[in-house]
Design a protein around this motif. Structure first.
Motif, PDB file in Angstrom:
ATOM      1  N   HIS A   1      33.918  40.466  43.008  1.00  0.00           N
ATOM      2  CA  HIS A   1      35.521  40.092  44.231  1.00  0.00           C
ATOM      3  C   HIS A   1      34.464  37.900  44.497  1.00  0.00           C
ATOM      4  CE1 HIS A   1      38.022  43.476  43.293  1.00  0.00           C
ATOM      5  NE2 HIS A   1      36.802  43.689  43.790  1.00  0.00           N
TER       6      HIS A   1
ATOM      7  N   CYS B   1      43.746  39.190  40.444  1.00  0.00           N
ATOM      8  CA  CYS B   1      42.634  39.645  40.528  1.00  0.00           C
ATOM      9  C   CYS B   1      43.434  41.796  40.714  1.00  0.00           C
ATOM     10  CB  CYS B   1      41.982  40.186  41.443  1.00  0.00           C
ATOM     11  SG  CYS B   1      40.644  41.593  41.418  1.00  0.00           S
TER      12      CYS B   1
ATOM     13  N   CYS C   1      42.750  42.986  43.142  1.00  0.00           N
ATOM     14  CA  CYS C   1      42.647  43.626  44.059  1.00  0.00           C
ATOM     15  C   CYS C   1      43.984  42.148  45.000  1.00  0.00           C
ATOM     16  CB  CYS C   1      40.606  43.204  45.130  1.00  0.00           C
ATOM     17  SG  CYS C   1      40.915  41.485  44.547  1.00  0.00           S
TER      18      CYS C   1
ATOM     19  N   CYS D   1      38.848  36.669  41.382  1.00  0.00           N
ATOM     20  CA  CYS D   1      37.410  36.981  41.404  1.00  0.00           C
ATOM     21  C   CYS D   1      37.004  37.231  39.428  1.00  0.00           C
ATOM     22  CB  CYS D   1      37.934  38.045  41.729  1.00  0.00           C
ATOM     23  SG  CYS D   1      38.703  37.963  43.352  1.00  0.00           S
TER      24      CYS D   1
END
Ligand SMILES: [Zn+2]
Length: 317
Positions: A163, A173, A175, A180
């Motif tokens: 990340h 991403c 996430c 990232c």
């Protein structure tokens, strides 16, 4: 003898491990893509039993079974939550307790990347170094930092090299954030991108190979096969991944000036030395001190690093 289970986003790797990290028997199965933690735990127990059979031992007679798990791991209780690459695994689930009941053995759970880095440090490519960066290139991109011979955990969340932001406002991403390294280099993100391109009509053999092999995901082996066949989309996406890894790893090296970088994970191990060299080459232009680059290695314990590292949660620690 100890048991080790590496719980990955794509596969579950188990091993019975003897002294010095020697793998006596092993088994693997795909990680369930649906259901929930109970189903994943059931597959883990099955795969561990299979390994034990191969080693002619009962799981109950193992010194213990260690697990390397993604997500947030409570090492005291063995509970795991927020394992994003696993099905329906947001809430806390008592993984150690569940496996312990199923296997009749004591179970300890550690962070997947930390156990793998620890294995490389004690038994693998990290042995000669006081400082190194472990980078695990697989479904996601995990990382671990060894400084002065010890793992640097920060306040508990260090090492998330996947990340590192390599592009402001870049690709989304898994996430939820943008730009990232993992959004370009993680196998999960690469598969999303490949599907998008495929749906748009870009020619690729990736999904044909996947169906032929009876898989539902683009495993490392499928990417390798497509590259061998000269698949243009596979080449493009892997090249993008290599450059993203190079930028992220070089940035980390600029900050930490470690002696070495050890690259493992499903893709890292599968692609091996030629790709580590490619990453190294692309890193060069990002290195602030470019006349003294770190040594670059493929993880020596290969695909077994996670399971061996998990087994080290017992005995040798
Ligand atoms: Zn991210």
């Amino acid at each position: 003898m100890r048991g080790g289970i590496d719980l990955g986003g794509t596969k579950i790797q188990t091993a019975v491990v003897g002294d010095g990290g020697k793998v006596v028997a092993d088994a693997r199965r795909p990680t369930p893509t649906s259901g929930g933690p109970e189903d994943v735990a059931a597959q883990m127990a099955e795969a561990m039993r299979e390994s034990a059979e191969g080693a002619n031992v009962e799981t109950g007679s193992l010194e213990g079974v260690g697990v390397g798990s993604p997500g947030d791991v409570d090492e005291k209780t063995g509970d795991v939550s927020g394992a994003r690459n696993l099905p329906e695994w947001e809430e806390s689930f008592p993984l150690a307790e569940t496996l312990s009941k199923a296997l009749g053995a004591e179970v300890r759970v550690g962070n997947d990347v930390q156990v793998a880095v620890n294995a490389e440090k004690k038994l693998g490519a990290g042995r000669p170094y006081d400082s190194f960066l472990g980078v695990f290139w697989g479904t996601g991109v995990g990382g671990g930092v060894i400084l002065d011979g010890k793992e640097w955990l920060g306040r508990g969340a260090a090492g998330e090299i996947g990340h590192m932001v390599i592009k402001l406002g870049g690709a989304r991403c898994t996430c939820g954030r943008r730009g990232c390294m993992e959004a370009y280099a993680g196998r999960g993100a690469m598969e999303i991108e490949a599907r998008k391109e495929h749906d748009k009509g870009t020619k690729t053999e990736l999904f044909k190979i996947m169906r032929k092999k009876g898989h539902v995901r683009l495993t490392s082996g499928i990417w390798e096969r497509a590259l061998d066949d000269g698949d243009r989309l596979a080449e493009k996406l892997i090249d993008r991944a290599v450059k993203a890894l190079a930028a992220g790893i070089a940035s980390a090296v600029n900050l930490l000036d470690v002696e070495a970088v050890v690259i493992g994970g499903g893709l890292g191990v599968r692609f091996g030395d030629p790709y580590v060299k490619k990453i190294s080459k692309h890193m060069h232009k990002h290195l602030f001190v470019d006349d003294n680059p770190p040594a670059m290695h493929v993880a020596e314990l290969g695909d077994f690093g996670g399971a061996i590292g998990a087994s080290l949660l017992f005995g040798e620690n």
